[in-house]
Motif scaffolding. Structure first.
Motif, PDB file in Angstrom:
ATOM      1  N   ASN A  54      -3.999  -3.976   7.792  1.00  0.00           N
ATOM      2  CA  ASN A  54      -2.751  -4.687   8.090  1.00  0.00           C
ATOM      3  C   ASN A  54      -1.613  -3.975   7.360  1.00  0.00           C
ATOM      4  O   ASN A  54      -1.681  -3.759   6.152  1.00  0.00           O
ATOM      5  CB  ASN A  54      -2.856  -6.140   7.631  1.00  0.00           C
ATOM      6  CG  ASN A  54      -3.855  -6.932   8.462  1.00  0.00           C
ATOM      7  OD1 ASN A  54      -3.911  -6.794   9.672  1.00  0.00           O
ATOM      8  ND2 ASN A  54      -4.657  -7.748   7.805  1.00  0.00           N
ATOM      9  N   TYR A  55      -0.569  -3.657   8.098  1.00  0.00           N
ATOM     10  CA  TYR A  55       0.475  -2.778   7.557  1.00  0.00           C
ATOM     11  C   TYR A  55       1.859  -3.297   7.936  1.00  0.00           C
ATOM     12  O   TYR A  55       2.074  -3.812   9.038  1.00  0.00           O
ATOM     13  CB  TYR A  55       0.286  -1.366   8.104  1.00  0.00           C
ATOM     14  CG  TYR A  55       1.438  -0.416   7.825  1.00  0.00           C
ATOM     15  CD1 TYR A  55       1.495   0.315   6.641  1.00  0.00           C
ATOM     16  CD2 TYR A  55       2.468  -0.242   8.765  1.00  0.00           C
ATOM     17  CE1 TYR A  55       2.553   1.194   6.388  1.00  0.00           C
ATOM     18  CE2 TYR A  55       3.522   0.629   8.518  1.00  0.00           C
ATOM     19  CZ  TYR A  55       3.556   1.337   7.325  1.00  0.00           C
ATOM     20  OH  TYR A  55       4.599   2.193   7.077  1.00  0.00           O
ATOM     21  N   VAL A  56       2.807  -3.140   7.016  1.00  0.00           N
ATOM     22  CA  VAL A  56       4.208  -3.376   7.332  1.00  0.00           C
ATOM     23  C   VAL A  56       5.055  -2.516   6.416  1.00  0.00           C
ATOM     24  O   VAL A  56       4.687  -2.253   5.269  1.00  0.00           O
ATOM     25  CB  VAL A  56       4.595  -4.867   7.167  1.00  0.00           C
ATOM     26  CG1 VAL A  56       4.626  -5.278   5.700  1.00  0.00           C
ATOM     27  CG2 VAL A  56       5.952  -5.167   7.820  1.00  0.00           C
ATOM     28  N   SER A  57       6.184  -2.059   6.939  1.00  0.00           N
ATOM     29  CA  SER A  57       7.165  -1.354   6.113  1.00  0.00           C
ATOM     30  C   SER A  57       8.479  -2.111   6.193  1.00  0.00           C
ATOM     31  O   SER A  57       8.814  -2.683   7.235  1.00  0.00           O
ATOM     32  CB  SER A  57       7.361   0.090   6.597  1.00  0.00           C
ATOM     33  OG  SER A  57       7.856   0.110   7.934  1.00  0.00           O
ATOM     34  N   ALA A 103       6.294  -0.248   1.676  1.00  0.00           N
ATOM     35  CA  ALA A 103       5.304  -0.643   2.675  1.00  0.00           C
ATOM     36  C   ALA A 103       4.082  -1.229   1.970  1.00  0.00           C
ATOM     37  O   ALA A 103       3.839  -0.961   0.785  1.00  0.00           O
ATOM     38  CB  ALA A 103       4.894   0.548   3.538  1.00  0.00           C
ATOM     39  N   VAL A 104       3.346  -2.038   2.710  1.00  0.00           N
ATOM     40  CA  VAL A 104       2.111  -2.639   2.201  1.00  0.00           C
ATOM     41  C   VAL A 104       1.012  -2.418   3.225  1.00  0.00           C
ATOM     42  O   VAL A 104       1.228  -2.610   4.429  1.00  0.00           O
ATOM     43  CB  VAL A 104       2.289  -4.140   1.931  1.00  0.00           C
ATOM     44  CG1 VAL A 104       0.958  -4.766   1.524  1.00  0.00           C
ATOM     45  CG2 VAL A 104       3.332  -4.387   0.854  1.00  0.00           C
ATOM     46  N   LEU A 105      -0.147  -2.013   2.744  1.00  0.00           N
ATOM     47  CA  LEU A 105      -1.342  -1.864   3.577  1.00  0.00           C
ATOM     48  C   LEU A 105      -2.458  -2.668   2.933  1.00  0.00           C
ATOM     49  O   LEU A 105      -2.766  -2.474   1.752  1.00  0.00           O
ATOM     50  CB  LEU A 105      -1.744  -0.388   3.680  1.00  0.00           C
ATOM     51  CG  LEU A 105      -3.045  -0.101   4.433  1.00  0.00           C
ATOM     52  CD1 LEU A 105      -2.881  -0.376   5.922  1.00  0.00           C
ATOM     53  CD2 LEU A 105      -3.495   1.344   4.203  1.00  0.00           C
ATOM     54  N   VAL A 106      -3.044  -3.600   3.693  1.00  0.00           N
ATOM     55  CA  VAL A 106      -4.107  -4.467   3.160  1.00  0.00           C
ATOM     56  C   VAL A 106      -5.419  -4.131   3.850  1.00  0.00           C
ATOM     57  O   VAL A 106      -5.512  -4.124   5.084  1.00  0.00           O
ATOM     58  CB  VAL A 106      -3.766  -5.955   3.369  1.00  0.00           C
ATOM     59  CG1 VAL A 106      -4.887  -6.839   2.821  1.00  0.00           C
ATOM     60  CG2 VAL A 106      -2.440  -6.305   2.700  1.00  0.00           C
ATOM     61  N   ASP A 161       2.439 -13.726  -0.621  1.00  0.00           N
ATOM     62  CA  ASP A 161       2.956 -12.979   0.523  1.00  0.00           C
ATOM     63  C   ASP A 161       3.419 -11.618   0.009  1.00  0.00           C
ATOM     64  O   ASP A 161       4.398 -11.533  -0.737  1.00  0.00           O
ATOM     65  CB  ASP A 161       4.112 -13.747   1.160  1.00  0.00           C
ATOM     66  CG  ASP A 161       4.587 -13.128   2.464  1.00  0.00           C
ATOM     67  OD1 ASP A 161       4.383 -11.911   2.662  1.00  0.00           O
ATOM     68  OD2 ASP A 161       5.176 -13.846   3.286  1.00  0.00           O
ATOM     69  N   LEU A 162       2.723 -10.557   0.417  1.00  0.00           N
ATOM     70  CA  LEU A 162       3.001  -9.222  -0.096  1.00  0.00           C
ATOM     71  C   LEU A 162       4.214  -8.567   0.558  1.00  0.00           C
ATOM     72  O   LEU A 162       4.626  -7.488   0.140  1.00  0.00           O
ATOM     73  CB  LEU A 162       1.778  -8.324   0.102  1.00  0.00           C
ATOM     74  CG  LEU A 162       0.491  -8.780  -0.602  1.00  0.00           C
ATOM     75  CD1 LEU A 162      -0.666  -7.852  -0.219  1.00  0.00           C
ATOM     76  CD2 LEU A 162       0.671  -8.817  -2.107  1.00  0.00           C
ATOM     77  N   ARG A 163       4.778  -9.207   1.547  1.00  0.00           N
ATOM     78  CA  ARG A 163       5.871  -8.576   2.289  1.00  0.00           C
ATOM     79  C   ARG A 163       7.202  -8.671   1.554  1.00  0.00           C
ATOM     80  O   ARG A 163       8.079  -7.838   1.775  1.00  0.00           O
ATOM     81  CB  ARG A 163       6.019  -9.235   3.667  1.00  0.00           C
ATOM     82  CG  ARG A 163       4.765  -9.147   4.537  1.00  0.00           C
ATOM     83  CD  ARG A 163       4.925  -9.989   5.784  1.00  0.00           C
ATOM     84  NE  ARG A 163       5.219 -11.386   5.459  1.00  0.00           N
ATOM     85  CZ  ARG A 163       5.707 -12.265   6.324  1.00  0.00           C
ATOM     86  NH1 ARG A 163       5.973 -11.899   7.573  1.00  0.00           N
ATOM     87  NH2 ARG A 163       5.934 -13.518   5.955  1.00  0.00           N
ATOM     88  N   GLU A 218       0.519  -0.614  -2.312  1.00  0.00           N
ATOM     89  CA  GLU A 218       1.972  -0.706  -2.301  1.00  0.00           C
ATOM     90  C   GLU A 218       2.499   0.723  -2.195  1.00  0.00           C
ATOM     91  O   GLU A 218       2.157   1.590  -3.001  1.00  0.00           O
ATOM     92  CB  GLU A 218       2.500  -1.386  -3.562  1.00  0.00           C
ATOM     93  CG  GLU A 218       4.015  -1.597  -3.518  1.00  0.00           C
ATOM     94  CD  GLU A 218       4.540  -2.332  -4.743  1.00  0.00           C
ATOM     95  OE1 GLU A 218       5.322  -3.270  -4.588  1.00  0.00           O
ATOM     96  OE2 GLU A 218       4.151  -1.934  -5.872  1.00  0.00           O
ATOM     97  N   ILE A 219       3.345   0.945  -1.208  1.00  0.00           N
ATOM     98  CA  ILE A 219       3.765   2.295  -0.851  1.00  0.00           C
ATOM     99  C   ILE A 219       5.290   2.383  -0.888  1.00  0.00           C
ATOM    100  O   ILE A 219       5.980   1.498  -0.379  1.00  0.00           O
ATOM    101  CB  ILE A 219       3.263   2.644   0.569  1.00  0.00           C
ATOM    102  CG1 ILE A 219       1.744   2.434   0.667  1.00  0.00           C
ATOM    103  CG2 ILE A 219       3.637   4.070   0.944  1.00  0.00           C
ATOM    104  CD1 ILE A 219       1.228   2.365   2.097  1.00  0.00           C
ATOM    105  N   TYR A 220       5.794   3.446  -1.488  1.00  0.00           N
ATOM    106  CA  TYR A 220       7.238   3.703  -1.493  1.00  0.00           C
ATOM    107  C   TYR A 220       7.490   5.066  -0.859  1.00  0.00           C
ATOM    108  O   TYR A 220       6.818   6.057  -1.198  1.00  0.00           O
ATOM    109  CB  TYR A 220       7.806   3.682  -2.911  1.00  0.00           C
ATOM    110  CG  TYR A 220       7.950   2.294  -3.477  1.00  0.00           C
ATOM    111  CD1 TYR A 220       9.096   1.544  -3.239  1.00  0.00           C
ATOM    112  CD2 TYR A 220       6.940   1.727  -4.237  1.00  0.00           C
ATOM    113  CE1 TYR A 220       9.233   0.263  -3.747  1.00  0.00           C
ATOM    114  CE2 TYR A 220       7.058   0.443  -4.749  1.00  0.00           C
ATOM    115  CZ  TYR A 220       8.214  -0.278  -4.504  1.00  0.00           C
ATOM    116  OH  TYR A 220       8.337  -1.552  -5.004  1.00  0.00           O
ATOM    117  N   ALA A 221       8.461   5.094   0.033  1.00  0.00           N
ATOM    118  CA  ALA A 221       8.819   6.354   0.694  1.00  0.00           C
ATOM    119  C   ALA A 221      10.325   6.418   0.880  1.00  0.00           C
ATOM    120  O   ALA A 221      10.939   5.491   1.433  1.00  0.00           O
ATOM    121  CB  ALA A 221       8.116   6.470   2.045  1.00  0.00           C
TER     122      ALA A 221
END
Length: 345
Positions: free
Chosen positions: A198-201, A213-216, A280-282, A223-226
């Motif tokens: 499950n992914y969202v940016s 962004a978060v990928l579960v 909620d990780l978003r 936890e992703i930063y770009a």
């Protein structure tokens, strides 16, 4: 989006549709209507999870807005009988002001139920942060200019149209930036042999130059930063543990299934002081998530449902320094410990 943004957007839309017929009062009514859908925050739906997941539902629905617009238009011409011949323009202005509020909200990550009650799916494009000064600025300037009575209607129309064009083009930029970031993160995940999940940016606070962004995946999330300036190998990826098995005995609980659905699977489950907490990780950052809910208690190795409590932990303002520096420097440590150290420098 924040209230100021919705006020100035409503004012701009109101004037664009009705300004040539009723003058500046169109902007005033548009600004008022721009805040109307968010008044649902004052409603108590029965509990923390209900309030969290029913916000932006009926009040943001195109169908409900279409139904109440004729009533509001009738009320408007009753208040201003001299504009009775412009009833259709009032109707169009009211519906567009309400619906553009909902559309703009759907560009954020929260989730907006645009087609309630046909479906309660929370639409969320997730291309703009809930407060973005670059989107708001042109609309705010146009609203301020409208406060000067000596500015001619023709000039007001040009300024207002330009403001709407600039803000709309900025929204298009956010979509392009999101596409670019998602492709960059996809390459980074592939290079590091991290599979799908499950992914969202979503943009970092107040900017579209840095994205979070978060990928579960099962018992782990990333936890992703770009930054828009990053190469794929410079994308920041930190992993953390989640314990979804703590919910095994709670799958029949409405609050649990509701949160799993509303977050679109982008949540963590952790034990905190004998409490089972869903986050909620978003929205927020690791260590400081805005929406956390205690859903159960752990006692003598048994997990039982408990009275739901919301626990809000907002990121410290001082940590914005790390976020700003991460735009330009991929070596900035974005873990909770790293952000704290960086903010104290």
């Amino acid at each position: 989006m924040d209230s100021v943004t919705q006020v100035v957007l409503g004012g701009a839309v109101g004037y664009a549709v009705l300004g040539n017929k009723v003058g500046r009062k169109a902007a005033i009514y548009g600004a008022i209507l721009g805040t109307l859908p968010d008044l649902d925050v004052f409603l108590d739906y029965g509990g923390p999870v209900e309030n969290f997941t029913f916000h932006r539902s009926f009040s943001h629905s195109f169908l409900v807005q279409a139904l109440i617009s004729p009533l509001l238009a009738w009320l408007a011409v009753r208040i201003h009988p001299s504009s009775k011949q412009h009833f259709r323009a009032w109707l169009l202005m009211i519906f567009l002001t309400l619906s553009t509020h909902a559309i703009l909200d759907s560009f954020t990550v929260y989730g907006t139920q645009l087609l309630w009650p046909l479906t309660d799916y929370p639409f969320g494009i997730s291309s703009i942060f809930i407060i973005d000064p670059l989107y708001t600025l042109s609309l705010l300037i146009a609203m301020v200019i409208m406060c000067f009575p000596k500015v001619s209607p023709q000039r007001l129309t040009r300024v207002n149209t330009l403001a709407l064009a600039i803000s709309s083009l900025y929204l298009l930029w956010t979509l392009g930036a999101k596409w670019m970031i998602d492709n960059k993160i996809e390459s980074a995940l592939a290079e590091r042999d991290i599979g799908n999940g499950n992914y969202v940016s979503t943009p970092a606070p107040f900017t579209t130059l840095l994205w979070r962004a978060v990928l579960v995946k099962e018992d782990q999330y990333y936890e992703i930063y770009a930054s828009v300036f990053d190469k794929p190998e410079e994308v920041t990826i930190d992993s953390y543990q989640t314990s979804p098995e703590l919910l095994n005995t709670l799958q029949e609980e409405w609050v649990v299934t509701r949160l799993q659905w509303f977050t679109k699977g982008l949540y963590s489950v952790k034990e905190q002081e004998s409490n089972i907490v869903i986050s909620d990780l978003r929205m927020g950052v690791e260590g400081s998530y805005v929406f956390n809910f205690k859903v159960a208690e752990l006692s003598e190795n048994a997990i039982s449902a408990a009275k739901v409590e919301q626990i809000s932990v907002r990121p410290a303002v001082s940590e914005m320094k790390a976020i700003w520096q991460r735009i330009w420097d991929p070596n900035v440590d974005m873990t909770p410990e790293g952000r704290k150290k960086y903010s104290s420098q």
